[in-house]
Design a protein around this motif. Structure first.
Motif, short mmCIF file in Angstrom:
data_model
loop_
_atom_site.label_atom_id
_atom_site.label_comp_id
_atom_site.label_asym_id
_atom_site.label_seq_id
_atom_site.Cartn_x
_atom_site.Cartn_y
_atom_site.Cartn_z
N LEU A 9 0.83 -1.21 0.00
CA LEU A 9 0.00 0.00 0.00
C LEU A 9 0.86 1.26 0.00
N GLU A 12 2.28 1.89 -3.29
CA GLU A 12 1.23 2.51 -4.10
C GLU A 12 1.15 4.01 -3.80
N THR A 16 1.61 7.23 -6.22
CA THR A 16 0.62 8.32 -6.30
C THR A 16 1.29 9.67 -6.16
N TYR A 29 -8.64 4.32 -6.02
CA TYR A 29 -8.52 3.92 -4.62
C TYR A 29 -8.36 2.40 -4.56
N HIS A 30 -7.33 1.91 -3.84
CA HIS A 30 -7.07 0.47 -3.79
C HIS A 30 -7.94 -0.19 -2.75
N GLU A 31 -9.18 -0.41 -3.13
CA GLU A 31 -10.13 -0.87 -2.13
C GLU A 31 -9.80 -2.28 -1.63
N ASP A 32 -9.48 -3.18 -2.58
CA ASP A 32 -9.28 -4.58 -2.15
C ASP A 32 -8.03 -4.72 -1.30
N LEU A 33 -6.99 -3.97 -1.66
CA LEU A 33 -5.76 -4.03 -0.86
C LEU A 33 -6.02 -3.51 0.56
N TYR A 90 -1.43 6.29 3.72
CA TYR A 90 -2.03 6.19 2.39
C TYR A 90 -3.22 7.12 2.27
#
Lengths: 205, 289
Positions: A9, A12, A16, A29-33, A90
Motif C-alpha cells: 500500500l 502505491e 501516487t 482507490y485500492h479498495e481490495d488491498l 495512504y
C-alpha cells in the motif's frame, strides 16, 4: 509477514505521490488491498483477544507462560500499529491530493469543472464535497476581495495574449463576454481571463 | 582642532521643520527642508501610512513563508489592508465610470475647456492602480494560503493550545477553518481506517505509540536570516545589542546543542537554526529571507 501487505500500500502511495507531482492526477482507490490489510488487522485483534484470555487462565507454569504471553501480545500490537500507520499514511496522502484539487480547479467563479470522482471511495467523495464547501465558505465574508483560490504566481503582466484552445462559444464571465472560437487570439487583461486559463479554455502565450 | 557640531546641526534641522510647518519665518530653504524630512519620518515609528503597512505586510509574508512554525496573526494590519483594498476597488470603479461618461459626452460637447481636460486624462494612472491592486491582492492571498497550509499541517499540534493562545495565533476565519477541516478529515480517516482498529489504537493523536502522531514544527530548521536591528533604529537603547571588537553592533546568541556563541552583526546575512533566532524574529530585529 504481517506488515507486507501494508508495505504494498505504501509503495502505491509513493507512486501516487510521483504521479501527482508530474501530472496532477489521482489513481484509483485500492479498495481490495485496503480491505485485505483491514482483514489482517481483524485477525491480529482476534489473536490479542485470545492471548488475553490465556493470561486469565490459571496454569501451573504461570511464570514462564507469562513471559511468552507478554512478548506475543506486544508483537501483535506492534503489527497492528504498523498496519494502522500505513493505512493512515495512504489515506492522508490521498486526502492531501484531493485538497489541492479542490483548491486548484474545483471552484472557478462559476463553480464548474468538477473533478473526476470515479476512482474515489465514497468516503473520499464525501470529503471532497465537504472540503469544497469549506473553501467556498472561507472565500466569503471579509476575504471576498482577495480571491483566495486565485493564482499563486505573482502578476507580472497587466495585459497578456491568450489563444483559445477549445471551442466554447460565447462565455459569460464576471467582467464581460468573450466569444471563444477555436484558434482565435485575444489581447486581454490577465485578471479577467485567469479563470478561463485555469479551466483550460485558454493558453497563455 | 575639530569641533564636532553634528548634533547641534541635527537639532537645528529639527527646529526648522517645526518653524516651517507653522510658517512664521521663511528661513527654511529647500535644501534644509528635504534633509530634515528624513529624521522627522524616522522618529514617528508608529506610523500607520499605507506604505508602512505594505512594508510590514511584506515582512510578515516573507517570515511566514520561510519559518517552520505558524507565526501570530497581525489582525489590525490585515484588516487595514483589506479595507484599503475595498476602497481602492471602489475608487477605480468610479474613475472608470467617469471615463465612460466623458467618452459619451466628449464628441457631443463642444466646450473647448471640457474637451481639453478630458483629453488630458490618460488611461495610464488607472492601469497602474489596477496593476498595483493585483499585486497587493496577490501578496495577501499568498500569505493567507501559506498560513492555511500550515494550519493543516499542524492541525493536531494546534489542538493542544488553549483558546487564549489560539486567539493570538489564528484569525477567526482560520480558527473556523481549522476546526471544520479537522472535523471532516477525522471523519474520513475514522470511516476508512480507524473504525476497524482495536480500541486502544483508535486515537488519531496517540503520543505513546512507537511513533508520535502529533507533528510539531521542526524547530531546528535552518533558515536564512538578515539582521536588521531594532525597528526604531535606536541602536543604543536596545539591551540585546552590543559592540564587537570591530566596533560594529551585533546580537549575541547561543546555540544550545553545540554550546557555541555566535555574533550576529547588523546588516549581514546568516544561515541559522530557527530556534536560536526565534525571539529576535518575533521582535522584528531579524528578518527571514
Amino acid at each position: 509477514m504481517y506488515g507486507d501487505l501494508a508495505n504494498k500500500l505504501i509503495l502505491e502511495a509513493k507512486r501516487t505521490q510521483q504521479l501527482n507531482h508530474n501530472s496532477n492526477q489521482l489513481p484509483m482507490y485500492h479498495e481490495d488491498l485496503v480491505r485485505k490489510v483491514l482483514r489482517e488487522v481483524t485477525q491480529l485483534k482476534n489473536t490479542t483477544d485470545f492471548l488475553k484470555e490465556q493470561q486469565q487462565l490459571p496454569s501451573d507454569s504461570a511464570i514462564q507462560n507469562d513471559k511468552v504471553l507478554k512478548c506475543q501480545y506486544f508483537v501483535t500490537l506492534l503489527c497492528m500499529e504498523r498496519n494502522k500507520r500505513c493505512l493512515l499514511a495512504y489515506q492522508k496522502l490521498r486526502s492531501d491530493v484531493l485538497k489541492s484539487l479542490a483548491w486548484g480547479s474545483n471552484d472557478g467563479p462559476l463553480m464548474s469543472a468538477t473533478v473526476d470522482t470515479n476512482g474515489l471511495s465514497h468516503m473520499e467523495q464525501e470529503y471532497l464535497k465537504e472540503y469544497s464547501g469549506l473553501i467556498t465558505e472561507l472565500k466569503g465574508g471579509e476575504w471576498t476581495d482577495i480571491d483566495l483560490s486565485g493564482s499563486l504566481t505573482p502578476p507580472s503582466d497587466v495585459f497578456i495574449d491568450v489563444r483559445v484552445l477549445k471551442d466554447a462559444g460565447e462565455i459569460q464571465t464576471e467582467y464581460g463576454v468573450f466569444n471563444l472560437i477555436k484558434d482565435s487570439q485575444f489581447f486581454v487583461r490577465q485578471s479577467d481571463v485567469e479563470r478561463l486559463i485555469q479551466q483550460g479554455y485558454l493558453q497563455k502565450i | 582642532m575639530d569641533i564636532n557640531i553634528d548634533d547641534i546641526l541635527a537639532e537645528l534641522d529639527r527646529d526648522t521643520t517645526a518653524v516651517d510647518s507653522t510658517g512664521h519665518t521663511q528661513q527654511g530653504n529647500q535644501s534644509s527642508l528635504s534633509t530634515s524630512d528624513i529624521p522627522a519620518n524616522n522618529t514617528t515609528i508608529i506610523d500607520v501610512s499605507p506604505q508602512q503597512d505594505f512594508k510590514q505586510l511584506m515582512v510578515h509574508w516573507r517570515n511566514e513563508r520561510c519559518s517552520p512554525e505558524l507565526l501570530s496573526y497581525p489582525a489590525p494590519l490585515v484588516e487595514r489592508m483589506l479595507s484599503r483594498i475595498q476602497s481602492q476597488m471602489e475608487t477605480i470603479e468610479n474613475i472608470s465610470m467617469g471615463f465612460l461618461e466623458s467618452m459619451s459626452q466628449g464628441p457631443s460637447d463642444d466646450n473647448g475647456d471640457k474637451l481639453t481636460s478630458h483629453h488630458n486624462d490618460s488611461k495610464l494612472p488607472l492601469l497602474c492602480m489596477e496593476a498595483e491592486l493585483e499585486r497587493v491582492k496577490f501578496i495577501l492571498r499568498s500569505y493567507i494560503r501559506c498560513r492555511l497550509q500550515k494550519v493543516d499541517k499542524f492541525s493536531l499540534y494546534l489542538r493542544q493550545f488553549d483558546p487564549i493562545q489560539l486567539d493570538d495565533l489564528l484569525s477567526a476565519k482560520e480558527k473556523l477553518y481549522q476546526s471544520r477541516h479537522s472535523e471532516i478529515l477525522l471523519k474520513l480517516l475514522n470511516g476508512s481506517v480507524l473504525k476497524f482498529m482495536p480500541e486502544e489504537l483508535q486515537a488519531i493523536d496517540d503520543t505513546e505509540g512507537s511513533v508520535n502522531m502529533i507533528e510539531e514544527p521542526d524547530w531546528n530548521k535552518f533558515v536564512f536570516i538578515m539582521v536588521c536591528g531594532p525597528p526604531d533604529k535606536l541602536f543604543s537603547e536596545d539591551p540585546l545589542l552590543s559592540k564587537n571588537e570591530y566596533g560594529k553592533y551585533c546580537y549575541n546568541v547561543t546555540i544550545a546543542e553545540l554550546k557555541e556563541d555566535v555574533e550576529l552583526t547588523l546588516d549581514s546575512i546568516y544561515v541559522m537554526r530557527y530556534q536560536v533566532v526565534r525571539e529576535l524574529i518575533m521582535s522584528g530585529k531579524v528578518q527571514l529571507i
